[in-house]
Every structure is written in C-alpha cells, then in structure tokens.
Write a protein that holds these residues in place. Structure first.
Motif, mmCIF file in Angstrom:
data_model
loop_
_atom_site.group_PDB
_atom_site.id
_atom_site.type_symbol
_atom_site.label_atom_id
_atom_site.label_comp_id
_atom_site.label_asym_id
_atom_site.label_seq_id
_atom_site.Cartn_x
_atom_site.Cartn_y
_atom_site.Cartn_z
ATOM 1 N N ARG A 327 -11.392 7.304 4.593
ATOM 2 C CA ARG A 327 -10.252 6.507 4.140
ATOM 3 C C ARG A 327 -10.266 6.378 2.619
ATOM 4 N N THR A 328 -9.102 6.484 2.013
ATOM 5 C CA THR A 328 -8.985 6.341 0.564
ATOM 6 C C THR A 328 -9.025 4.857 0.198
ATOM 7 N N LEU A 329 -9.947 4.505 -0.682
ATOM 8 C CA LEU A 329 -10.080 3.113 -1.111
ATOM 9 C C LEU A 329 -9.000 2.783 -2.140
ATOM 10 N N ALA A 330 -8.485 1.562 -2.067
ATOM 11 C CA ALA A 330 -7.439 1.115 -2.992
ATOM 12 C C ALA A 330 -7.880 -0.195 -3.631
ATOM 13 N N ALA A 331 -8.079 -0.181 -4.954
ATOM 14 C CA ALA A 331 -8.534 -1.384 -5.656
ATOM 15 C C ALA A 331 -7.358 -2.332 -5.892
ATOM 16 N N GLU A 332 -7.615 -3.628 -5.719
ATOM 17 C CA GLU A 332 -6.632 -4.659 -6.010
ATOM 18 C C GLU A 332 -7.382 -5.938 -6.373
ATOM 19 N N PRO A 333 -6.769 -6.831 -7.147
ATOM 20 C CA PRO A 333 -7.441 -8.089 -7.500
ATOM 21 C C PRO A 333 -7.690 -8.917 -6.231
ATOM 22 N N ILE A 334 -8.904 -9.395 -6.066
ATOM 23 C CA ILE A 334 -9.285 -10.151 -4.872
ATOM 24 C C ILE A 334 -10.017 -11.419 -5.294
ATOM 25 N N ASP A 335 -9.522 -12.562 -4.815
ATOM 26 C CA ASP A 335 -10.217 -13.832 -4.981
ATOM 27 C C ASP A 335 -11.157 -13.989 -3.787
ATOM 28 N N LEU A 336 -12.455 -13.844 -4.023
ATOM 29 C CA LEU A 336 -13.410 -13.905 -2.921
ATOM 30 C C LEU A 336 -13.416 -15.269 -2.240
ATOM 31 N N ASN A 337 -13.039 -16.304 -2.954
ATOM 32 C CA ASN A 337 -12.959 -17.627 -2.319
ATOM 33 C C ASN A 337 -11.911 -17.625 -1.201
ATOM 34 N N CYS A 470 -31.511 -13.933 3.969
ATOM 35 C CA CYS A 470 -30.548 -13.949 2.864
ATOM 36 C C CYS A 470 -30.158 -12.512 2.541
ATOM 37 N N PHE A 471 -28.878 -12.193 2.774
ATOM 38 C CA PHE A 471 -28.332 -10.891 2.393
ATOM 39 C C PHE A 471 -27.662 -11.045 1.024
ATOM 40 N N THR A 472 -28.069 -10.227 0.061
ATOM 41 C CA THR A 472 -27.521 -10.265 -1.288
ATOM 42 C C THR A 472 -26.672 -9.027 -1.525
ATOM 43 N N VAL A 473 -25.386 -9.241 -1.755
ATOM 44 C CA VAL A 473 -24.430 -8.159 -1.989
ATOM 45 C C VAL A 473 -24.095 -8.118 -3.480
ATOM 46 N N THR A 474 -24.235 -6.959 -4.082
ATOM 47 C CA THR A 474 -23.900 -6.768 -5.490
ATOM 48 C C THR A 474 -22.706 -5.826 -5.588
ATOM 49 N N LEU A 475 -21.652 -6.271 -6.300
ATOM 50 C CA LEU A 475 -20.410 -5.498 -6.427
ATOM 51 C C LEU A 475 -20.028 -5.371 -7.904
ATOM 52 N N PRO A 476 -19.454 -4.232 -8.306
ATOM 53 C CA PRO A 476 -18.893 -4.159 -9.658
ATOM 54 C C PRO A 476 -17.657 -5.068 -9.728
ATOM 55 N N LEU A 477 -17.464 -5.717 -10.870
ATOM 56 C CA LEU A 477 -16.294 -6.566 -11.013
ATOM 57 C C LEU A 477 -14.995 -5.771 -10.903
ATOM 58 N N SER A 478 -15.073 -4.487 -11.277
ATOM 59 C CA SER A 478 -13.884 -3.639 -11.152
ATOM 60 C C SER A 478 -14.322 -2.314 -10.535
ATOM 61 N N MET A 479 -13.732 -1.977 -9.392
ATOM 62 C CA MET A 479 -14.060 -0.731 -8.730
ATOM 63 C C MET A 479 -13.623 0.472 -9.545
ATOM 64 N N ALA A 480 -12.663 0.260 -10.450
ATOM 65 C CA ALA A 480 -12.162 1.369 -11.279
ATOM 66 C C ALA A 480 -13.226 1.892 -12.228
ATOM 67 N N LEU A 481 -14.264 1.074 -12.499
ATOM 68 C CA LEU A 481 -15.314 1.489 -13.423
ATOM 69 C C LEU A 481 -16.409 2.277 -12.729
ATOM 70 N N VAL A 482 -16.330 2.397 -11.382
ATOM 71 C CA VAL A 482 -17.352 3.126 -10.653
ATOM 72 C C VAL A 482 -17.089 4.615 -10.785
ATOM 73 N N ARG A 483 -18.146 5.381 -11.099
ATOM 74 C CA ARG A 483 -18.009 6.833 -11.185
ATOM 75 C C ARG A 483 -17.992 7.384 -9.785
ATOM 76 N N ARG A 484 -16.921 8.110 -9.436
ATOM 77 C CA ARG A 484 -16.756 8.582 -8.076
ATOM 78 C C ARG A 484 -16.894 10.102 -8.043
#
Length: 484
Positions: A327-337, A470-484
C-alpha cells in the motif's frame, strides 16, 4: 654586513638554499607518503565495505530462500559466499597497514567466524528440510550480523582517524614549506623560482589525488545504491511471493472445508442409522463400527475443522501483511492526542469488561500515514488490554515527547510482562510469548514493526514479568524527511 667579506652573504644565501632545499625535499617525501597512505586507506575502506555488503547479501539471500524456497536466492547466496572469500583476502592484505588496530581486527575475525558458523548451521537445517528451525536460527543470527557490522564500523573509524592524523601532519608540513619558501624568496630569486615550481607541481598532485578520492567515493556510493535497489526489489519479490502463495492456498483450503462439511453430513446420517433401533431379525452393528461412527469420526472431523480454521486465519493474516506492504503511504498532519482518543473510545467495551483504564498524556503532532498509525497504536493497546493480570486493576498509560526531531511515544501497562528471552522474539512472525490463553496467531507485533519501518520509525520493548511492559515507539516528526 661588511662588504670586505663578500663570501659571508654568499655563504648565508647558500646555507639558506641548502636548508630550504633539504626541508622542502623532506616535505615532498612526507606528502608522497601521505598520498600513498591515503590511497591505501581508501582501498582498505573499499575492502571493508565490500566484506560488509557480502555478509549482508548472504544474510538476505539465505533468509529469502528460507521464506520463499526460490532457488535464485540460493544461487545469489553461493555467489556472495565466493565474493566474500575474495574480499576477505584483499582486506587481510591491506588492513594491518591502514590504521586498524590488531585488537579490533581480531574482534572482527571472531565475530565473522561466529556468523559464518551460523550460516553453515542454517545451511545444514535447510538441507535436512527443517525450514522452521532454519528460520529461527536465521532470526537469532541477527545479533551476530550486527556484531560483524559493529566491528567493521570500528575498523572504519580507526582508518578515518588515522587519515585525519595523517592529514594534520601533512597540513603542518605544507605550512612549514610555505614559511621556508618565503624565507627563500628573501635570499635568492633562484630559490623563488624553484619554490614556485615545486608548489605548482605539489598542487597539481594534490588536485589529482583529490579527484581520485572523489571518483572512488562516487563509485562506492553508486555500488551501495545499486545493492540497496537490488535489496528493495528482492523485498518486493518476497512480498509478491507471499501474496501469491497465500492467495493460491485458499482454493484447496476451501475445498477441504467443503469436503469436511460433507463428511459431517455423512457422519450424522450414519450416526442416525447406528442409533436407530435394529429391526426385528436384523443383525446388530459391531461395537467397533459403532465406536468409529459415534466417536472416532466426530473427533477426527473436529481436528480437521480446527486445523483448517487456523490455516484460514494464518492465510488471511499473511494476505493482510502483504497488501499492507504494497500500500502507498500518504503523509498528513496528525494530532496523536485525537487519534489515541478515538482508539480509546473504540476500546471502551473491552476496558469495561476487564476493569481497566487508559490514561493518555500530552502527545506531539506528526506528519505520517493515518491508517498505519491507527493499526500500530490500536494493536499495542489491544495487546495491553488482553494481557493484563487477572485480579489486578488494569492501568495503561500513554505518554509522549519530542526528542532530536523525533516523536517518542510510550505505552506502559501493569500486566503480565514478557520474559527476557521472548522480548525480541515476539516481534517475529507467528511467534508468541507466555501462556497462550488469548486468541491470536502471532501476527500483530510483526505487523506493527513492519509498518513502523516503512514510516521511518522503530519500536522497543522493556518488560518485567508479573510487573508490566513498556512499548516505546519512535517516529519522525515528518514522514517526508524519511529516505525511501
């Protein structure tokens, strides 16, 4: 200065020329030595990268063969094994003189020997047909591969440090040469001419060396990019293979389910006949026939039904992971709260049933794929609820922070916990830990880890049995900055 002694300035000038000439010649020799050391270090770096690439290619090819059985992976594995022997010989010839310490080289040789032994052990399991054990050993050998990678990284660091020291010495030598050249300019025009010629020649040589270095670096980058592209294609091929295999397995499985239903109908008909009162004068059925119809056949059909249902669930899970991987990922602003609040509302029924509660702290905003994050956090919260300790009020806490341009989210519970030996294995496909009293096929956490890798993130588990996880998830603040 007395003009009655004309030989004094001449002697002084000649002495300056001799000293400057001597020191300049020594500087040129040092520069030549530095150039040779640079070339030797570059060859060593290239050999180190070649060895690392060969080990990684062997690892991926062997694992690809275990997962797919495709002979192309076995062929690539043998090819890379041959390449590794060649690269090791080249590296052994150049490495001791390139700045790497004997201790680090020894650590690398030990780590590589362990990894090669594990390669051979997995080959033996494959030749015996024990693909399941081969898969387990292949997963457990990741740490050995990481040890090889780590020791090679240390070796490269030592080579770079050696280059830095050599460059510093060369730069100091060139500075001295300039000072002496200026002194020579004051003593004689001949020295000026000679110094200019030497400097121009040295500059040209340095430019040529720099161009050579840039060319070699470009070649290395191109090779790494080509290998990365090949690995990506291999990964897509494995995903397509998993999709095709799991899709094609459904047809015979549906047939088995259908025939099982027909067997159930036939067994019920036979059971009605067996339980009916025999007609007057009709012979009674033997006890073994009655037992076969009333006990053995229902039990066997139950086993078949259980096995086919489990197979159906596994095939559906593999199809889901395969589709998600394509599936093609699509970045969008997300409020995790807001995202966690929606997930919490959907889990209220489960929370009430077990008497648990979820507390969500202030979470950062990210730019990522919404569906993937819903699956990641939904799976982690569902697991936290399922594996709470009986009789202990469930407390699940979600907290987050922003660190070094990344969002770090922790999901903490006071549940059963996970034993240390299982804390890495539970992220593997079809692997579960602890008491198997909850439904599941060991798919969820493997799917979570695969999704996070596509998003440019990671997941880590820390746990204490009977205290919580305790599961610790680390995410880039912007997926657009990830080298694909």
């Amino acid at each position: 200065m007395s003009f009655t002694r004309p030989w004094l300035p001449l002697t002084a000038g000649l002495l300056i020329v001799v000293v400057v000439g001597f020191l300049t010649g020594r500087t040129l020799d040092q520069s030549q030595t530095y150039d040779d050391e640079v070339r030797r270090s570059l060859v060593a770096l290239s050999s180190v990268d070649a060895v690392l690439l060969a080990v990684l290619e062997m690892n991926n090819a062997q694992r690809g063969y275990i997962l797919s059985g495709d002979e192309a992976f076995a062929t690539r594995y043998r090819s890379e094994r041959t390449s590794l022997d060649t690269d090791l010989r080249k590296m052994a010839a150049i490495l001791p003189a390139s700045g790497a310490s004997a201790e680090t080289i020894g650590l690398f040789e030990t780590a590589l020997d362990r990894r090669l032994r594990s390669f051979r052990q997995i080959e033996n399991e494959i030749s015996r047909g024990n693909l399941a054990e081969a898969r387990v050993q292949s997963s457990e050998a990741r740490m050995q591969t990481d040890n090889v990678r780590r020791t090679l990284a240390i070796i490269k660091t030592q080579i770079f440090n050696s280059l830095a020291r050599q460059e510093k010495t060369s730069r100091k030598s060139r500075s001295q040469t300039k000072l002496l050249t200026n002194a020579g300019l004051l003593s004689a025009s001949l020295l000026i001419l000679i110094s200019i010629i030497l400097l121009v020649r040295r500059t040209n040589e340095l430019e040529g060396a720099n161009a050579e270095i840039l060319g070699m670096a470009s070649g290395l980058e191109k090779r790494v990019a080509e290998r990365t592209s090949e690995l990506a294609e291999a990964n897509e091929e494995v995903q397509r293979f998993a999709y095709i295999v799991s899709h094609d397995l459904r047809s015979p499985l549906v047939n088995v389910m259908g025939f099982t239903a027909e067997l159930e109908d036939a067994q019920r008909t036979m059971a009605d006949f067996v339980t009916a009162s025999p007609a007057d004068g009709a012979p009674s059925l033997p006890d073994e026939v009655r037992t076969a119809v009333m006990q053995d056949m229902p039990e066997a059909i139950t086993f078949i039904r259980s096995a086919t249902n489990r197979m159906d669930r596994l095939i559906k899970a593999i199809l889901q992971i395969s589709r998600e991987g394509r599936r093609t990922l699509a970045a969008e602003p997300i409020d995790l709260n807001l995202l966690l609040a929606d997930l919490q509302n959907s889990l209220n029924g489960q929370l009430d049933a077990v008497g648990a509660e979820i507390t969500v702290g202030n979470l950062p905003q990210v730019s990522s794929d919404r569906l993937a994050l819903e699956q990641v956090f939904g799976n982690l919260l569902d697991n936290a609820i399922k594996y709470l300790r009986p009789g202990v009020p469930g407390r699940i806490t979600v907290e987050g922070e922003t660190t070094s341009g990344k969002a770090v989210i922790s999901i903490r519970d006071n549940g059963r916990g996970v034993a240390p030996r299982d804390q890495q294995r539970i992220f593997e496909l079809f692997r579960r830990a602890g008491e198997q009293d909850q439904p599941g096929e060991g798919i969820g956490l493997a799917h979570v880890q695969a999704l996070l890798r596509r998003l440019g993130g990671t997941i880590k588990l820390t746990s204490t049995p009977n205290e919580g996880s305790c599961f610790t998830v680390t995410l880039p603040l912007s997926m657009a900055l990830v080298r694909r």
